[in-house]
Scaffold this active site. Sequence first.
Site, short mmCIF file in Angstrom:
data_model
loop_
_atom_site.label_atom_id
_atom_site.label_comp_id
_atom_site.label_asym_id
_atom_site.label_seq_id
_atom_site.Cartn_x
_atom_site.Cartn_y
_atom_site.Cartn_z
CG ASP A 444 34.26 59.14 23.20
OD1 ASP A 444 33.74 60.22 23.40
OD2 ASP A 444 34.57 58.61 22.24
CG ASP A 512 36.21 63.63 17.48
OD1 ASP A 512 37.05 63.09 18.30
OD2 ASP A 512 34.90 63.10 17.56
C1 GLA Z 1 34.35 59.71 19.55
C2 GLA Z 1 35.68 60.18 19.87
C3 GLA Z 1 36.74 59.68 19.08
C4 GLA Z 1 36.77 58.25 18.83
C5 GLA Z 1 35.34 57.82 18.53
C6 GLA Z 1 35.03 56.24 18.56
O1 GLA Z 1 33.98 60.30 18.21
O2 GLA Z 1 35.91 61.66 20.09
O3 GLA Z 1 38.10 60.13 19.34
O4 GLA Z 1 37.04 57.63 20.07
O5 GLA Z 1 34.41 58.47 19.55
O6 GLA Z 1 33.96 55.66 18.25
#
Ligand code: GLA
Length: 689
Positions: A444, A512
């Site tokens: 990420d 997301d």
């Molecule tokens: C980001 C990702 C999510 C999740 C969060 C965790 O927002 O896009 O899918 O993994 O971080 O903190």
Amino acid sequence: MLEISDNGRTWLLTGPTSSYAVHLTDADELLHLHWGPRIALADAEALAVRPLPEYWPFESPLDGREEYPVEGGPRFVRPALSVRTEERRGTEWGFERYETEGDELRLRFCDDGLTVTLHYRMRGDVVERWVTLDNQGPALELLRADSATWTLPDREEWRLSQLHGRWGAESRLARAPLTYGEKVIGSRRGHTGHQHLPWVALDTDATEERGEVYGCALGWSGSWRIAVAQLPDARVQITGGAGHDDSGLLRLAPGESFTTPVFAGLWSDGGFGGASRAWHAYQRAYVIPDADQDRPVLFNSWEATEFDISEEQQSLLARRAAAIGVELFVVDDGWFGTRTSDRAGLGDWTPNPDRFPSGLKPLAEYVHALGMQFGIWVEPEMVNPDSELYRAHPEWVQHQTGRKRTEFRNQLVLNLARDDVQEYLWERLDQILSSAPIDYVKWDFNRCFTDAGWPGEPYPQRLWVDHVRALYGLLDRLRAAHPGVAFESCSGGGGRIDLGVLSRTDQVWTSDNTDPLDRLAVQHGFSQLHPARAMAAWVTDSPNAMLNHRASSLRFRFVSAMAGVLGVGGDLTRWTEEELAEAREWVTLYKEIRPVVQRGDQYRLREPRGGLSAVQYALGDETVVFAWLQAQSFGEPVPALRLRALDPTVSYECLETGEIHRGAVLAHHGLRTGLRGDLDATVIRLRRI
Ligand code: GLA
């Protein structure tokens, strides 16, 4: 195929349906000749002898015609290359020679000690272009070095397609007429960004299945820029590369060199759908690692448990996930350091001893014993100020002396251009991957660059480029050391999706936003460039907790997510027995159709615009149709779906109902879906008899 004229000054690259030609004039001007349908070398030579137009003194005949307009001389277009030495601005190059290696063409130019090489390679109908700069002269500053400039043929009234968005709303298609001047898209954020995918497409009158479409996509995961210019004489050029502005990319000391990322271009006369299918085929064949291997159905814990995780609770989720047929169980954020919220722990890549007293191994082994692969979430490029790492190395973050360190989501960006930071991350990640049987890493990146400084470094500007190179280097090194591990690129959802990261990751987290209806628009945009094989999509809880609280049936959620790489992200401990049983059926169905979805040709039958939308995938004798009805109004009949890529002379059996359909009837009169009401959805499988 690469053909070269006898005088060695006209070059023609040819793919299955298209050709690309360039020509060097007697004055060493490198002109664009042709990009479009296949032509013969004789055609390119005929184009090469056409004289340049004569202009009044306020325009340059070179503008809009050069392959790679450098700064300086009789040019007024945006330069692709902008260089400074102590004494001079711009470039005045002379042709040195051309070289070929396999199917790669290199055109080499020199300006004193600086060698500029333009690289071309045909991959299917995709032309890959990039540039290398090799400085054997005095030190110079590279303000801008685009990967390529693309020249379109003279036409009237171009339209520009782009994919725009923001967090939770990525990859949405916008299409509008191009007008005079420049349209610039890009990112000045240090990563690809949610705001634009590094892609544009230009057409004059294409439809989904017909007409000429020109597309260009950049393979770079840092800041970038693509400028589409309609020049005063209406000619259109597209130039793009790494970096957003021209304030400095790198300094090249004597003996140093720089290679730009690839900027890939595609011409198709199959409409937007044909162009997308060619892009998908290109990425599956040449970009995405192991694309011939289908991606497993995953479960991801994020929406179910967020930061509140423990070994026991993840084990319970894993049992539920295994029971519905999940193949890969991924523990998201919260397993390491003191990471019990987004305020602490980022940077400390050791399992949290309260939550995982014996490390990740027991959970990983448990997950394996349930018959699933095991994956983890990491965000290596970041650090919380409240972490062991930051307390030990406050100098490791991007910052400027005496200036604020801007926090987003309570985190700072590590300066990955530093060797010691790279070594730390390599050592930690290698250690974690060696400590437990881990099969998958979700990587990420949850904030943009803001304070991109590097005290003590003579040329701190280089961290923009070097961060991306370090990221690529780490991914490459980890993949080499742990060849069984697959990687997902995530950046708060779809903030880092591009051909560069896709060449080292197995799939991407699309958004997301897991609302199944919003996703249809995101997936429609994503599919313009990238294949379903790379597009992760989860079924989560209803009402959707992340974004808009829309309630939808499990059926609608599954059919939406099954159009990509299916995942499940709901809190399975709260799903009823009936829901779990239904989920199991959908997962079983997905596994049956997966080869067609992940490896087949995709046809967008109807775009999501409020009523019926549908996507079809075809592979060999199999066809799968996904159809969604957002809303039915005024009792209007739901239109039948005219299918593509069928043989009109044969029959097809519907595997759901056993009905036999004539190919010609499905293609011309359409398939009735039986959808009705609001938020209805279906999957229809057809097999050629
Ligand atoms: C980001 C990702 C999510 C999740 C969060 C965790 O927002 O896009 O899918 O993994 O971080 O903190």
